[in-house]
Motif scaffolding. Structure first.
Motif, PDB file in Angstrom:
ATOM      1  N   PHE A 180       0.606  -1.413  -0.068  1.00 35.78           N
ATOM      2  CA  PHE A 180       0.238  -0.128  -0.092  1.00 35.78           C
ATOM      3  C   PHE A 180       0.678   1.011   0.010  1.00 35.78           C
ATOM      4  CE2 PHE A 180       0.675  -0.433   4.471  1.00 35.78           C
ATOM      5  CZ  PHE A 180       1.267   0.404   5.066  1.00 35.78           C
ATOM      6  N   ILE A 181       2.683   0.897   0.154  1.00 38.23           N
ATOM      7  CA  ILE A 181       3.081   2.182  -0.091  1.00 38.23           C
ATOM      8  C   ILE A 181       3.193   2.663  -1.462  1.00 38.23           C
ATOM      9  CG2 ILE A 181       5.222   3.053   0.752  1.00 38.23           C
ATOM     10  CD1 ILE A 181       5.016   1.472   3.475  1.00 38.23           C
ATOM     11  N   ILE A 191      12.324   7.535  -0.032  1.00 40.02           N
ATOM     12  CA  ILE A 191      13.641   7.230   1.061  1.00 40.02           C
ATOM     13  C   ILE A 191      14.732   6.313   0.987  1.00 40.02           C
ATOM     14  CG2 ILE A 191      12.756   4.396   2.653  1.00 40.02           C
ATOM     15  CD1 ILE A 191       9.902   4.787   2.849  1.00 40.02           C
ATOM     16  N   ILE A 192      14.547   5.928  -0.457  1.00 35.16           N
ATOM     17  CA  ILE A 192      15.885   5.376  -0.943  1.00 35.16           C
ATOM     18  C   ILE A 192      16.792   6.435  -0.678  1.00 35.16           C
ATOM     19  CG2 ILE A 192      17.362   4.371  -2.991  1.00 35.16           C
ATOM     20  CD1 ILE A 192      15.072   2.717  -2.972  1.00 35.16           C
ATOM     21  N   GLY A 193      16.449   7.146  -1.908  1.00 30.12           N
ATOM     22  CA  GLY A 193      16.785   9.243  -1.338  1.00 30.12           C
ATOM     23  C   GLY A 193      17.360   9.866  -0.292  1.00 30.12           C
ATOM     24  N   ASP A 194      16.893   9.388   0.578  1.00 30.30           N
ATOM     25  CA  ASP A 194      16.837   9.678   2.074  1.00 30.30           C
ATOM     26  C   ASP A 194      18.077   9.241   2.483  1.00 30.30           C
ATOM     27  OD1 ASP A 194      15.584  12.975   1.893  1.00 30.30           O
ATOM     28  OD2 ASP A 194      13.848  11.751   2.621  1.00 30.30           O
ATOM     29  N   LYS A 201      20.846  11.213   7.459  1.00 31.80           N
ATOM     30  CA  LYS A 201      19.115  11.394   7.768  1.00 31.80           C
ATOM     31  C   LYS A 201      19.001   9.932   9.024  1.00 31.80           C
ATOM     32  CE  LYS A 201      16.914  14.457   5.647  1.00 31.80           C
ATOM     33  NZ  LYS A 201      16.050  14.346   4.706  1.00 31.80           N
ATOM     34  N   SER A 202      18.566   9.965   9.988  1.00 34.66           N
ATOM     35  CA  SER A 202      18.639   8.100  10.821  1.00 34.66           C
ATOM     36  C   SER A 202      17.404   7.996  10.414  1.00 34.66           C
ATOM     37  CB  SER A 202      18.356   9.267  12.286  1.00 34.66           C
ATOM     38  OG  SER A 202      17.072   9.586  12.447  1.00 34.66           O
ATOM     39  N   ILE A 203      17.099   6.240  10.130  1.00 34.69           N
ATOM     40  CA  ILE A 203      16.100   6.008   9.852  1.00 34.69           C
ATOM     41  C   ILE A 203      14.754   6.334  10.511  1.00 34.69           C
ATOM     42  CG2 ILE A 203      14.721   3.887  10.044  1.00 34.69           C
ATOM     43  CD1 ILE A 203      17.548   2.454   9.749  1.00 34.69           C
ATOM     44  N   TYR A 230       6.058   9.017   6.979  1.00 28.24           N
ATOM     45  CA  TYR A 230       4.758   8.327   7.396  1.00 28.24           C
ATOM     46  C   TYR A 230       4.155   6.702   7.687  1.00 28.24           C
ATOM     47  CZ  TYR A 230       3.335  13.746   7.472  1.00 28.24           C
ATOM     48  OH  TYR A 230       3.937  15.221   7.662  1.00 28.24           O
ATOM     49  N   VAL A 231       5.955   6.893   7.557  1.00 27.70           N
ATOM     50  CA  VAL A 231       5.557   4.911   7.265  1.00 27.70           C
ATOM     51  C   VAL A 231       6.320   4.669   8.233  1.00 27.70           C
ATOM     52  CG1 VAL A 231       5.467   4.807   4.746  1.00 27.70           C
ATOM     53  CG2 VAL A 231       7.808   4.762   6.174  1.00 27.70           C
ATOM     54  N   SER A 232       6.180   3.475   9.148  1.00 31.33           N
ATOM     55  CA  SER A 232       7.227   2.736  10.317  1.00 31.33           C
ATOM     56  C   SER A 232       8.533   2.704  10.002  1.00 31.33           C
ATOM     57  CB  SER A 232       6.386   1.602  10.714  1.00 31.33           C
ATOM     58  OG  SER A 232       6.710   0.956   9.429  1.00 31.33           O
TER      59      SER A 232
END
Length: 171
Positions: free
Chosen positions: A110-111, A119-122, A127-129, A137-139
Motif C-alpha cells: 500500500f506504499i 526513502i532510498i534518496g533519503d 539521516k536517521s531511520i 509517514y511510514v514505520s
C-alpha cells in the motif's frame, strides 16, 4: 477547478486506468492529517494471470471491487492518501479471481513506489531511520525493508568445485 487529469500529472500518476473521482477531503488518521483523494482502477484484462486463458467471449467477467489505500508523497505539509476502488475479475475457465493491477505499487503493498524511491534518496543522506520514517509517514521497519530491498543478493548456496585448503606446516 483542476481536472482529474491535471491532478494525476501533478502527482506523477502515469497509470491511465486510474481515474480520480470527486473532490479531495482532509481526514485525520492516527493523529496525521491526510489529503485523501478517491479513485477508481478498472480496465478490460486481456487474459487471466492464473491460467492464461484469453478473454474470448465472456471468460473473464467483472466481479465487484475492493477498496485499498495507497500512501503518496506529501503535497505541501499534508501527506496524500489515495483511496482506490480496485476492480475484481472472475475467470470462468479456472474459477479464480484476480484484481486490477497498477504500476503505482508492488503487488500487495500500500506504499507507492514513489515513496519508496524517496526513502532510498533519503537513505543516501545523513539521516536517521526514525527521521526518514517520520518524514514519509511510514514505520521504521518499512524504511528498513526498503533499505534491504536495495541489497545485491549474490550469495552462493553451494560449495565451489575446487576448495583450496592451506595446511600449516609444523616446526
Amino acid at each position: 477547478m483542476f481536472s482529474s487529469n491535471s491532478i494525476s500529472n501533478i502527482l506523477g500518476i502515469g497509470d491511465k486506468n486510474l481515474v480520480l473521482t470527486g473532490k479531495e477531503i482532509f481526514e485525520t488518521i492516527k493523529s496525521v492529517k491526510y489529503c485523501v483523494l478517491n479513485a477508481i482502477l478498472t480496465y478490460e484484462p486481456s487474459h487471466c494471470p492464473h491460467c492464461n486463458s484469453n478473454k474470448e467471449g465472456h471468460n473473464i467477467v467483472k466481479n465487484g471491487s475492493q477498496m485499498v489505500k495507497i500512501i503518496f508523497n506529501r503535497a505541501g505539509n499534508n501527506p496524500i492518501l489515495l483511496r482506490v476502488k480496485k476492480q475484481r475479475f472472475y475467470c470462468k475457465s479456472c474459477k479464480k479471481t484476480f484484481m486490477a493491477k497498477t504500476s503505482l505499487t508492488s503487488k500487495g503493498c500500500f506504499i507507492s513506489n514513489d515513496v519508496k524511491r524517496s526513502i532510498i534518496g533519503d537513505l543516501c543522506e545523513f539521516k536517521s531511520i526514525k527521521l526518514i520514517s517520520k518524514e514519509h509517514y511510514v514505520s521504521s521497519s518499512t524504511v528498513n525493508r526498503v533499505l534491504r530491498s536495495t541489497e545485491v543478493t549474490n550469495r552462493k548456496h553451494h560449495l565451489p568445485e575446487v576448495l583450496g585448503i592451506d595446511v600449516p606446516t609444523g616446526h
